[in-house]
Design a protein around this motif. Structure first.
Motif, short mmCIF file in Angstrom:
data_model
loop_
_atom_site.label_atom_id
_atom_site.label_comp_id
_atom_site.label_asym_id
_atom_site.label_seq_id
_atom_site.Cartn_x
_atom_site.Cartn_y
_atom_site.Cartn_z
N HIS A 129 0.76 -1.16 -0.06
CA HIS A 129 0.06 -0.01 0.11
C HIS A 129 0.67 1.29 0.18
N VAL A 130 2.00 1.11 0.84
CA VAL A 130 2.85 2.46 0.69
C VAL A 130 3.42 2.74 -0.61
N LYS A 131 4.08 1.54 -1.14
CA LYS A 131 4.65 1.52 -2.50
C LYS A 131 3.70 2.25 -3.39
N LYS A 132 2.25 1.78 -3.36
CA LYS A 132 1.24 2.15 -4.38
C LYS A 132 0.94 3.65 -4.12
N PHE A 133 0.65 3.96 -2.93
CA PHE A 133 0.62 5.31 -2.61
C PHE A 133 1.70 6.33 -3.01
N TYR A 134 2.96 6.06 -2.61
CA TYR A 134 4.05 6.71 -3.16
C TYR A 134 4.21 7.05 -4.66
N THR A 135 3.99 5.76 -5.33
CA THR A 135 4.24 5.89 -6.77
C THR A 135 2.98 6.52 -7.41
N PRO A 139 -6.59 16.46 -9.67
CA PRO A 139 -6.74 15.86 -11.05
C PRO A 139 -5.74 14.85 -11.63
N TYR A 140 -4.80 14.60 -10.82
CA TYR A 140 -3.95 13.58 -11.40
C TYR A 140 -3.84 12.03 -10.62
N ILE A 141 -4.87 11.98 -9.35
CA ILE A 141 -5.05 10.89 -8.85
C ILE A 141 -6.55 10.32 -8.62
N LYS A 142 -6.87 8.90 -8.55
CA LYS A 142 -8.15 8.58 -8.53
C LYS A 142 -8.35 8.49 -6.89
N TYR A 143 -9.40 8.93 -6.65
CA TYR A 143 -9.76 9.00 -5.24
C TYR A 143 -11.41 8.81 -5.12
N LEU A 144 -12.03 8.56 -3.83
CA LEU A 144 -13.19 8.35 -3.42
C LEU A 144 -13.95 9.73 -3.20
N LYS A 145 -13.52 10.48 -2.46
CA LYS A 145 -14.15 11.66 -1.63
C LYS A 145 -12.88 12.40 -1.02
N TYR A 146 -13.35 13.62 -0.68
CA TYR A 146 -12.42 14.43 0.19
C TYR A 146 -13.42 14.97 1.11
N GLU A 147 -12.99 15.56 2.47
CA GLU A 147 -13.67 16.31 3.44
C GLU A 147 -12.88 17.05 4.17
N ASN A 148 -13.55 17.90 4.87
CA ASN A 148 -12.68 18.76 5.99
C ASN A 148 -12.31 17.96 7.15
N CYS A 149 -11.08 18.02 7.66
CA CYS A 149 -10.87 17.16 8.79
C CYS A 149 -10.01 18.26 9.81
N TYR A 178 -9.87 10.25 0.61
CA TYR A 178 -10.13 8.97 0.78
C TYR A 178 -9.98 8.31 -0.63
N LEU A 179 -8.98 7.29 -0.60
CA LEU A 179 -8.62 6.49 -1.58
C LEU A 179 -9.13 5.23 -1.46
N THR A 180 -9.05 4.12 -2.54
CA THR A 180 -9.53 2.47 -2.20
C THR A 180 -8.81 1.99 -1.44
N TYR A 181 -7.48 2.36 -1.26
CA TYR A 181 -6.66 1.42 -0.32
C TYR A 181 -5.95 2.37 0.82
N GLY A 182 -6.74 3.30 1.32
CA GLY A 182 -6.36 4.07 2.53
C GLY A 182 -6.86 5.52 2.29
#
Length: 164
Positions: A37-43, A84-94, A102-106
């Protein structure tokens, strides 16, 4: 009767061996999953930054003011340079000024402070830190000694710091 006793002893030995090896197998699997997961995120983030640099110029020019960004400023930054350059599910204020994506893998938390940008990646998809759950990435950090912007990508887990 003797055969039954031998079978029970054999099953007992198999149970003890299984009880000793299964936790090691689970731990090994979790380490492999974390590394994957870390390698995928970093890449994915590295590719997003490279594509954004190609369209928007050098990373050193992305942060104009050395200050703590508000939620809206962090969100605008993300929407322009990263999302614009990544796939993500949603974002929110935290936490009132950070953006949780939020991504599919973290998930990751994004913020820009007076010293540059920080991305905290959480493998479990929650903003809760455990010893092997939180990894920090930094970009456009300011070198306080000579006040020069540098691209400093540091991957850290707990108290361990590993240069990438």
């Amino acid at each position: 009767m003797c055969i039954l006793a031998e079978v029970l002893i054999t099953l007992g030995i198999i149970g003890v061996v299984a009880a000793m090896t299964i936790p090691n197998i689970i731990t090994h699997y979790q380490k492999l999953r974390t590394a994957s997961h870390v390698k995928k995120f970093y890449t994915e983030m590295n590719n997003a930054v490279r594509m954004s640099v190609a369209e928007n110029g050098d990373v050193d020019l992305w942060v104009f003011e050395r200050k703590n960004f508000s939620y809206q400023e962090n969100l605008k930054f993300l929407q322009y340079y990263i999302l614009p350059y990544i796939k993500y599910l949603k974002y929110e204020n935290c936490m009132d000024k950070w953006v949780c994506v939020y991504l599919t893998y973290g998930m990751f938390i994004f913020m820009v402070d007076g010293n540059g940008g920080d991305i905290l990646y959480f493998i479990n998809g929650k903003g809760q830190s455990t010893s092997r759950n939180r990894f920090a990435f930094q970009f456009n950090k300011s070198n306080r000694q000579n006040n020069k912007s540098i691209l400093n990508r540091t991957l850290s887990s707990g108290t361990d710091n590993i240069k990438v």
